[in-house]
Write an enzyme that holds these catalytic residues in place. Structure first.
Site, mmCIF file in Angstrom:
data_model
loop_
_atom_site.group_PDB
_atom_site.id
_atom_site.type_symbol
_atom_site.label_atom_id
_atom_site.label_comp_id
_atom_site.label_asym_id
_atom_site.label_seq_id
_atom_site.Cartn_x
_atom_site.Cartn_y
_atom_site.Cartn_z
ATOM 1 N N HIS A 116 99.103 -26.385 39.879
ATOM 2 C CA HIS A 116 98.104 -26.696 38.866
ATOM 3 C C HIS A 116 97.312 -27.837 39.368
ATOM 4 C CE1 HIS A 116 95.940 -26.588 35.163
ATOM 5 N NE2 HIS A 116 96.213 -27.999 34.818
ATOM 6 N N ASP B 173 95.120 -21.653 33.846
ATOM 7 C CA ASP B 173 94.665 -21.174 35.113
ATOM 8 C C ASP B 173 94.239 -19.600 34.948
ATOM 9 O OD1 ASP B 173 94.430 -23.673 36.182
ATOM 10 O OD2 ASP B 173 96.440 -23.424 36.739
HETATM 11 P P1 NAI Z 1 94.157 -37.222 24.887
HETATM 12 O O1 NAI Z 1 93.953 -38.890 25.471
HETATM 13 O O2 NAI Z 1 93.214 -36.934 23.770
HETATM 14 O O3 NAI Z 1 95.584 -37.287 24.019
HETATM 15 C C1 NAI Z 1 96.718 -37.866 24.635
HETATM 16 C C2 NAI Z 1 97.889 -38.409 23.422
HETATM 17 O O4 NAI Z 1 98.990 -38.890 23.922
HETATM 18 C C3 NAI Z 1 97.100 -39.616 22.535
HETATM 19 O O5 NAI Z 1 97.010 -39.253 21.102
HETATM 20 C C4 NAI Z 1 98.018 -40.678 22.996
HETATM 21 O O6 NAI Z 1 98.087 -41.712 21.905
HETATM 22 C C5 NAI Z 1 99.263 -39.927 23.284
HETATM 23 N N1 NAI Z 1 100.232 -40.796 23.894
HETATM 24 C C6 NAI Z 1 100.176 -41.583 24.983
HETATM 25 N N2 NAI Z 1 101.331 -42.084 25.439
HETATM 26 C C7 NAI Z 1 102.240 -41.630 24.753
HETATM 27 C C8 NAI Z 1 103.648 -41.675 24.532
HETATM 28 N N3 NAI Z 1 104.386 -42.551 25.394
HETATM 29 N N4 NAI Z 1 104.329 -41.107 23.762
HETATM 30 C C9 NAI Z 1 103.589 -40.129 22.785
HETATM 31 N N5 NAI Z 1 102.229 -40.019 22.855
HETATM 32 C C10 NAI Z 1 101.622 -40.786 23.689
HETATM 33 O O7 NAI Z 1 94.405 -36.380 26.013
HETATM 34 P P2 NAI Z 1 94.459 -34.870 26.223
HETATM 35 O O8 NAI Z 1 92.886 -34.365 26.473
HETATM 36 O O9 NAI Z 1 95.041 -34.254 24.731
HETATM 37 O O10 NAI Z 1 95.212 -34.578 27.182
HETATM 38 C C11 NAI Z 1 96.554 -34.762 27.314
HETATM 39 C C12 NAI Z 1 97.008 -34.545 28.761
HETATM 40 O O11 NAI Z 1 97.057 -33.233 29.169
HETATM 41 C C13 NAI Z 1 96.461 -35.075 29.887
HETATM 42 O O12 NAI Z 1 97.293 -35.719 30.917
HETATM 43 C C14 NAI Z 1 95.587 -34.143 30.725
HETATM 44 O O13 NAI Z 1 95.312 -34.349 31.987
HETATM 45 C C15 NAI Z 1 96.636 -32.853 30.319
HETATM 46 N N6 NAI Z 1 95.834 -31.273 30.519
HETATM 47 C C16 NAI Z 1 96.757 -30.443 31.063
HETATM 48 C C17 NAI Z 1 96.238 -29.373 31.066
HETATM 49 C C18 NAI Z 1 97.082 -27.988 31.697
HETATM 50 O O14 NAI Z 1 96.460 -26.802 32.194
HETATM 51 N N7 NAI Z 1 98.440 -28.270 31.784
HETATM 52 C C19 NAI Z 1 94.582 -28.939 30.861
HETATM 53 C C20 NAI Z 1 93.921 -30.070 30.006
HETATM 54 C C21 NAI Z 1 94.639 -31.349 30.255
#
Ligand code: NAI
Length: 384
Positions: free
Chosen positions: A223, A195
């Site tokens: 957030h 942000d």
């Molecule tokens: P993605 O789907 O590309 O990656 C998530 C990964 O987590 C996958 O490789 C999956 O296999 C793994 N995963 C699932 N369950 C798991 C577990 N129990 N233990 C270990 N790994 C596990 O998703 P992406 O795009 O990387 O996003 C991840 C998270 O980050 C989402 O919840 C998203 O909303 C959040 N996010 C947060 C932001 C922020 O500003 N804080 C900004 C953008 C996304």
């Protein structure tokens, strides 16, 4: 030519002492969910850049310990990263691997970063992710409590919805530490840096990138949507950007920062949410922790994150601030706010930012934020 080559060869060997990472003190950074969109890009930034943060003469070696439930993806990611020529080692871990699984990934970690979980699809809010991601975070929290030293580890959450998952994780850790007396709750942080990155970018876009410096705009609250409060009033103290936002433009910019994530979700059209810009924001935060833990600084002072404001005994995380907390944010228990952090965790919460808000931020944005945030926190606490 032959003699010269032999001399150079010997010289080269004298100047390049063998580096044995095992003889060095290891700074271990664990990334949980490292094979995902954010996890891979963040791990790349850490592998390629973290070494530059080490002091010139150092006995510290940085180890990246990467975990994901997707076995092939994590083994491949770690192997791929391991070919990058920086003096940082990478290890891959997945459930039930012969290498100790998540226990081995987490043991002796100084910093744990969590981008594990599902991202949004078009039409979803971050709160819609709670069902799946709460289970993931709770289970990872139990593993952190089991395998990490809760007296030392810093835990950084990226997974959404941050507003609810940080309360859930904090209390999962406290519950697992029922017989311990760690102060883990002062070392759990939600990364809201994207942000701040967006606010700075959007202001520069408006200004036509005329300046070579990026303005720093604190973003406080939470957030998600209307819990996000970009404190644009701070721009008025920056000679390069003062008077840039008239009232109409200010409203548009606040809305754009609050819902900026939707632009990416829409552009990716069903293929997830922000990953590259999030990894950049996440690395900015991780770099500050590396600076702290390798001894470049004793305190991180320029950081904003979403954190618990009280500990398990209902005392202030940073003593002496209860009066300001109740005056400005209705005794809320979690908030994103500028912090000072040392090796033991949160040292000071800079509530003074709340005293310096202008009337639009204080009387319009803050009350809306508090109402939504209170509900989000309750949702997280109910899931503990
Ligand atoms: P993605 O789907 O590309 O990656 C998530 C990964 O987590 C996958 O490789 C999956 O296999 C793994 N995963 C699932 N369950 C798991 C577990 N129990 N233990 C270990 N790994 C596990 O998703 P992406 O795009 O990387 O996003 C991840 C998270 O980050 C989402 O919840 C998203 O909303 C959040 N996010 C947060 C932001 C922020 O500003 N804080 C900004 C953008 C996304």
């Amino acid at each position: 030519l032959i003699i010269k080559t032999i001399i150079n060869f010997n010289f080269f060997h004298k100047e390049m002492p063998a580096v044995n990472a095992q003889e060095k003190e290891i700074l271990k950074i664990s990334v949980l969910g490292a094979a995902g969109g954010i996890g891979q890009s963040l791990s790349l930034l850490l592998k390629s850049n973290a070494g530059f943060l080490l002091p010139h003469e150092t006995s510290t070696h940085i180890r990246l310990s990467l975990y994901d439930v997707n076995k092939d993806a994590i083994v491949g990611t770690a192997a791929d990263l391991s070919h990058i020529d920086t003096p940082i080692t990478t290890t891959a871990h997945y459930p039930d691997d012969s290498n100790g699984g998540i226990g081995q990934c987490l043991s002796n970690a100084s910093v744990v970063i969590i981008p594990a979980g599902v991202p949004r699809k078009p039409g979803m809010s971050r709160d819609d992710l709670i069902g799946v991601n709460a289970k993931i975070i709770k289970s990872l929290g139990e593993d952190i409590a089991k395998y990490c030293d809760l007296n030392k580890v810093h835990v950084l959450v990226i997974s959404n919805p941050i507003n609810s998952l940080v309360p859930l994780l904090t209390n999962t850790l406290i519950r697992s530490d029922a017989n311990g007396n760690s102060n883990i709750e002062s070392r759990v942080y939600g990364i809201t840096q994207l942000d701040l990155v967006r606010s700075s970018t959007f202001v520069q876009q408006l200004n036509g990138f005329k300046s070579n410096t990026s303005p720093v705009i604190p973003v406080i609250g939470g957030h998600s949507g209307d819990t996000i409060i970009p404190v644009f009033s701070t721009l008025e103290r920056d000679p390069e950007y003062a008077n840039l936002l008239d009232n109409g433009m200010r409203l548009k910019m606040v809305h754009r920062v609050q819902y900026g994530g939707d632009e990416i979700v829409k552009a990716k059209n069903g293929n997830g949410s922000a990953t590259l810009s999030m990894a950049y924001a996440g690395f900015k935060i991780a770099a500050k922790f590396i600076d702290l833990l390798v001894g470049n600084t004793d305190t991180i002072d320029d950081i904003v994150m979403y954190v618990p404001l009280t500990n398990r005994n209902h005392q202030e995380i940073a003593p002496g601030s209860n009066e300001l907390r109740s005056r400005y944010i209705n005794d809320l228990l979690y908030f994103s706010i500028p912090l000072s952090i040392n090796r033991n965790g949160i040292k000071k919460i800079h509530y003074e930012i709340l005293e310096n808000l202008d009337s639009y931020e204080r009387d319009t944005l803050l009350p809306i934020c508090l109402k939504t945030l209170e509900g989000n926190i309750e949702t997280g606490l109910k899931l503990v």
